[in-house]
Write a protein that holds these residues in place. Structure first.
Motif, mmCIF file in Angstrom:
data_model
loop_
_atom_site.group_PDB
_atom_site.id
_atom_site.type_symbol
_atom_site.label_atom_id
_atom_site.label_comp_id
_atom_site.label_asym_id
_atom_site.label_seq_id
_atom_site.Cartn_x
_atom_site.Cartn_y
_atom_site.Cartn_z
ATOM 1 N N GLN A 139 15.073 46.310 75.199
ATOM 2 C CA GLN A 139 14.130 45.177 75.137
ATOM 3 C C GLN A 139 14.696 43.951 75.860
ATOM 4 O OE1 GLN A 139 13.635 44.996 70.858
ATOM 5 N NE2 GLN A 139 11.590 45.908 70.960
ATOM 6 N N ASN A 140 15.961 43.647 75.623
ATOM 7 C CA ASN A 140 16.579 42.503 76.293
ATOM 8 C C ASN A 140 16.666 42.721 77.805
ATOM 9 O OD1 ASN A 140 16.939 41.070 73.917
ATOM 10 N ND2 ASN A 140 18.995 41.865 73.550
ATOM 11 N N ALA A 141 17.022 43.933 78.194
ATOM 12 C CA ALA A 141 17.111 44.233 79.628
ATOM 13 C C ALA A 141 15.740 44.155 80.287
ATOM 14 C CB ALA A 141 17.717 45.622 79.822
ATOM 15 N N ASP A 142 14.736 44.659 79.608
ATOM 16 C CA ASP A 142 13.375 44.639 80.146
ATOM 17 C C ASP A 142 12.879 43.220 80.385
ATOM 18 O OD1 ASP A 142 10.752 45.660 80.817
ATOM 19 O OD2 ASP A 142 10.123 45.099 78.794
ATOM 20 N N ASN A 143 13.309 42.294 79.552
ATOM 21 C CA ASN A 143 12.881 40.895 79.692
ATOM 22 C C ASN A 143 13.590 40.157 80.818
ATOM 23 O OD1 ASN A 143 11.000 40.929 77.578
ATOM 24 N ND2 ASN A 143 12.590 40.535 76.042
ATOM 25 N N GLN A 144 14.665 40.734 81.357
ATOM 26 C CA GLN A 144 15.461 40.031 82.356
ATOM 27 C C GLN A 144 15.467 40.682 83.727
ATOM 28 O OE1 GLN A 144 19.428 38.754 80.956
ATOM 29 N NE2 GLN A 144 18.844 39.464 78.917
ATOM 30 N N ALA A 145 14.998 41.910 83.832
ATOM 31 C CA ALA A 145 15.220 42.671 85.062
ATOM 32 C C ALA A 145 13.928 43.218 85.656
ATOM 33 C CB ALA A 145 16.189 43.820 84.787
ATOM 34 N N ASP A 146 14.023 43.577 86.926
ATOM 35 C CA ASP A 146 12.944 44.312 87.599
ATOM 36 C C ASP A 146 13.133 45.813 87.415
ATOM 37 O OD1 ASP A 146 11.799 41.921 88.937
ATOM 38 O OD2 ASP A 146 13.688 41.928 90.041
ATOM 39 N N LEU A 147 14.388 46.236 87.295
ATOM 40 C CA LEU A 147 14.718 47.640 87.087
ATOM 41 C C LEU A 147 15.851 47.721 86.073
ATOM 42 C CD1 LEU A 147 14.566 50.694 87.917
ATOM 43 C CD2 LEU A 147 16.291 50.164 89.662
ATOM 44 N N VAL A 148 15.702 48.622 85.103
ATOM 45 C CA VAL A 148 16.739 48.867 84.107
ATOM 46 C C VAL A 148 17.336 50.244 84.389
ATOM 47 C CG1 VAL A 148 17.256 49.134 81.655
ATOM 48 C CG2 VAL A 148 15.547 47.453 82.399
ATOM 49 N N ILE A 149 18.661 50.302 84.504
ATOM 50 C CA ILE A 149 19.345 51.570 84.755
ATOM 51 C C ILE A 149 20.299 51.839 83.604
ATOM 52 C CG2 ILE A 149 20.872 52.861 86.289
ATOM 53 C CD1 ILE A 149 19.969 51.138 88.586
ATOM 54 N N ALA A 150 20.182 53.030 83.032
ATOM 55 C CA ALA A 150 21.110 53.458 81.988
ATOM 56 C C ALA A 150 21.740 54.769 82.415
ATOM 57 C CB ALA A 150 20.386 53.638 80.657
ATOM 58 N N SER A 151 23.032 54.898 82.189
ATOM 59 C CA SER A 151 23.705 56.176 82.449
ATOM 60 C C SER A 151 24.042 56.818 81.119
ATOM 61 C CB SER A 151 24.972 55.968 83.275
ATOM 62 O OG SER A 151 25.939 55.229 82.561
ATOM 63 N N GLY A 152 23.765 58.127 81.038
ATOM 64 C CA GLY A 152 23.978 58.865 79.799
ATOM 65 C C GLY A 152 22.761 58.782 78.900
ATOM 66 N N GLY A 153 22.650 59.739 78.003
ATOM 67 C CA GLY A 153 21.587 59.701 77.012
ATOM 68 C C GLY A 153 20.241 60.213 77.476
ATOM 69 N N VAL A 154 20.182 60.879 78.655
ATOM 70 C CA VAL A 154 18.882 61.371 79.118
ATOM 71 C C VAL A 154 18.815 62.896 79.116
ATOM 72 C CG1 VAL A 154 18.369 59.342 80.500
ATOM 73 C CG2 VAL A 154 19.632 61.237 81.543
ATOM 74 N N SER A 155 19.772 63.544 78.480
ATOM 75 C CA SER A 155 19.717 65.001 78.378
ATOM 76 C C SER A 155 19.068 65.374 77.050
ATOM 77 C CB SER A 155 21.121 65.594 78.516
ATOM 78 O OG SER A 155 21.972 65.111 77.496
ATOM 79 N N VAL A 156 19.407 66.537 76.529
ATOM 80 C CA VAL A 156 18.715 67.019 75.321
ATOM 81 C C VAL A 156 19.680 67.151 74.146
ATOM 82 C CG1 VAL A 156 16.872 68.190 76.564
ATOM 83 C CG2 VAL A 156 19.027 69.402 76.135
ATOM 84 N N GLY A 157 20.788 66.438 74.184
ATOM 85 C CA GLY A 157 21.740 66.502 73.083
ATOM 86 C C GLY A 157 21.186 65.868 71.819
ATOM 87 N N GLU A 158 21.774 66.209 70.677
ATOM 88 C CA GLU A 158 21.292 65.712 69.397
ATOM 89 C C GLU A 158 21.453 64.199 69.268
ATOM 90 O OE1 GLU A 158 23.081 67.823 66.208
ATOM 91 O OE2 GLU A 158 22.263 69.769 66.784
ATOM 92 N N ALA A 159 22.443 63.630 69.994
ATOM 93 C CA ALA A 159 22.687 62.189 69.889
ATOM 94 C C ALA A 159 22.066 61.399 71.031
ATOM 95 C CB ALA A 159 24.201 61.926 69.847
ATOM 96 N N ASP A 160 21.246 62.065 71.846
ATOM 97 C CA ASP A 160 20.608 61.371 72.974
ATOM 98 C C ASP A 160 19.280 60.787 72.510
ATOM 99 O OD1 ASP A 160 22.670 61.995 74.712
ATOM 100 O OD2 ASP A 160 21.786 63.920 75.270
ATOM 101 N N PHE A 161 19.324 59.522 72.079
ATOM 102 C CA PHE A 161 18.159 58.870 71.487
ATOM 103 C C PHE A 161 17.347 58.070 72.516
ATOM 104 C CE2 PHE A 161 21.280 59.066 67.952
ATOM 105 C CZ PHE A 161 20.569 59.902 67.107
ATOM 106 N N SER A 162 17.816 57.997 73.752
ATOM 107 C CA SER A 162 17.169 57.111 74.727
ATOM 108 C C SER A 162 15.696 57.456 74.919
ATOM 109 C CB SER A 162 17.904 57.165 76.069
ATOM 110 O OG SER A 162 19.131 56.490 75.996
ATOM 111 N N LYS A 163 15.376 58.730 75.088
ATOM 112 C CA LYS A 163 13.985 59.094 75.340
ATOM 113 C C LYS A 163 13.091 58.689 74.175
ATOM 114 C CE LYS A 163 10.953 62.718 77.028
ATOM 115 N NZ LYS A 163 9.850 62.427 76.126
ATOM 116 N N GLN A 164 13.568 58.903 72.960
ATOM 117 C CA GLN A 164 12.794 58.518 71.778
ATOM 118 C C GLN A 164 12.504 57.013 71.782
ATOM 119 O OE1 GLN A 164 14.764 59.420 68.012
ATOM 120 N NE2 GLN A 164 13.958 57.517 67.148
ATOM 121 N N VAL A 165 13.521 56.213 72.046
ATOM 122 C CA VAL A 165 13.359 54.756 72.034
ATOM 123 C C VAL A 165 12.492 54.314 73.200
ATOM 124 C CG1 VAL A 165 14.579 52.567 72.260
ATOM 125 C CG2 VAL A 165 15.531 54.391 70.832
ATOM 126 N N LEU A 166 12.715 54.892 74.371
ATOM 127 C CA LEU A 166 11.953 54.486 75.560
ATOM 128 C C LEU A 166 10.476 54.846 75.429
ATOM 129 C CD1 LEU A 166 14.598 55.484 78.226
ATOM 130 C CD2 LEU A 166 13.791 53.169 77.769
#
Length: 411
Positions: free
Chosen positions: A241-268
């Protein structure tokens, strides 16, 4: 041999086409001094308001003459000496010539410049010429490089040193450029620790954000650091949310696979519309792209080499589209393998390699022995990719392969 894992995966070209079709260049622009314009993207065409050169001038040190005189007069009288920057007021009359230096304006009446090496000076203040002379040589004519009104540089061009010099030679001291793309970067994972801190059992130093920041600076972006974000839905939600308010593009590394602890897709998915792809490339299979409330999002794999390759092949075109930059397709060449190459068919593979030129002028390529996606040292050692399509199996020494040299971004 059939492809081992390509079915159901999206090709790089398909993914890139889908992404770029959704993006539009950012509209903001600014006027900046020419001294600050290197590496910036032009927001508008630049037209010349003068001829270049602005007047006929000498291409070398010598003598400005009338060619017709050379058949009538053995010796010519030197009526003036002209240096670069001198204003010309005295024309060349029959039987006369002018001593002239490189860059000096050619006087009225003269139509040729003879180099000083072909001249013989007499004791009487006259000169004669020892070689055959062609008319209209050694003169740079007014407007022969650029004419007034010509478009010299087009919108979408990323300015280079030669461009800066060209604009300066036309008297231009300010240009309209696209505003820098604002990019927020973060790394996700409980195992990550910032360099400089003590490592605990099970932890590793986080390097992806350092790599991405360096690449983004080279691309002329404004970088907003969000550091390391733990694998926790609440922490991820707040960071995005903070990044979205400040940027034109948000880049995150990690958390986009299907592991049990990869919560990024759920939050996004809660915060915007994000697609998750499995790409038919190696390294770099998991990749996410989507739209947040105010910005675009790109999720890169966590392995360092996968991060760099997906950034290079997918995010760089995104950034160039947002910045309004127009670029030609990537340059690919053929090179001869210096050793055998073993692989299973499957995905389009970007093998790290070193390209060189043999003594007989042949482009040669040596694949690195280790190709693991966690081996960032291989990206530091390589200067090119070997591009192996999904149907290509092992290759013998001497075979030709397609290579893509690292450009100024990766080198």
């Amino acid at each position: 041999m059939a492809s081992c894992d390509a079915p159901g995966l999206q090709t790089l070209d398909e993914a890139l086409e889908q992404i770029l079709s959704q993006l539009s260049p950012l509209h903001e622009q600014e006027w900046i001094p020419l001294s600050q314009a290197d590496g910036r993207v032009l927001a508008a065409d630049v037209q010349s308001c003068l001829d270049l050169p602005p007047a006929d001038n000498s291409a070398m040190d010598g003598y400005a003459v009338r060619v017709e005189d050379l058949t009538e007069f053995d010796w010519l009288t030197i009526n003036q000496r002209i240096l670069a920057g001198d204003a010309i007021t005295q024309p060349i009359l029959p039987g006369e010539c002018a001593r002239i230096m490189t860059g000096a304006m050619v006087p009225e009446g003269a139509d040729t410049v003879i180099m000083q090496e072909d001249a013989e000076l007499g004791d009487n203040g006259k000169v004669r010429f020892l070689a055959a002379v062609k008319p209209a040589v050694n003169i740079r004519h007014r407007g022969e490089e650029i004419a007034s009104g010509d478009t010299v540089l087009s919108a979408g061009r990323r300015l280079r040193a030669a461009d800066i010099g060209l604009l300066a030679s036309l008297g231009i001291d300010r240009v309209a450029v696209c505003c820098r793309v604002r990019v927020a970067i973060m790394a996700t994972g409980n195992e990550l620790v910032a360099p400089g801190q003590a490592l605990q059992a099970g932890q590793i130093y986080e390097s992806n954000s350092q790599v991405l920041a360096a690449l983004l600076v080279r691309l002329g972006c404004t970088v907003i650091h969000f550091g390391i974000v733990p694998d926790d839905p609440q922490a991820l939600r707040l960071a995005y949310q903070n990044a979205d308010n400040q940027a034109d593009l948000v880049i995150a590394s990690g958390g986009v696979s299907v592991g049990e602890a990869d919560f990024s897709k759920q939050v996004l998915d809660e915060l915007g519309q994000v697609g998750l792809w499995k790409l038919a490339i190696k390294p770099g299979k998991p990749f996410a792209f989507g739209r947040l409330a105010n910005s675009w999002f790109a999720g890169l794999p966590g392995n360092p080499v996968s991060t760099m390759i997906t950034f290079d092949q997918l995010v760089v075109p995104m950034l160039k589209k947002l910045a309004g930059e127009k670029t030609p397709p990537r340059l690919k060449m053929r090179a001869r393998l210096t050793c055998g190459l073993r692989r299973r068919p499957g995905r389009l593979e970007f093998q790290r390699a070193v390209v060189s030129t043999t003594a007989d002028g042949i482009l040669a390529v040596t694949p690195l022995a280790r190709q693991g996606s966690a081996l960032l040292s291989t990206m530091a050692e390589a200067n090119a990719y070997i591009l192996l399509d999904g149907d290509t199996a092992s290759l013998e020494e001497g075979k030709y392969v397609q290579v893509e040299l690292f450009d100024g971004l990766l080198s």
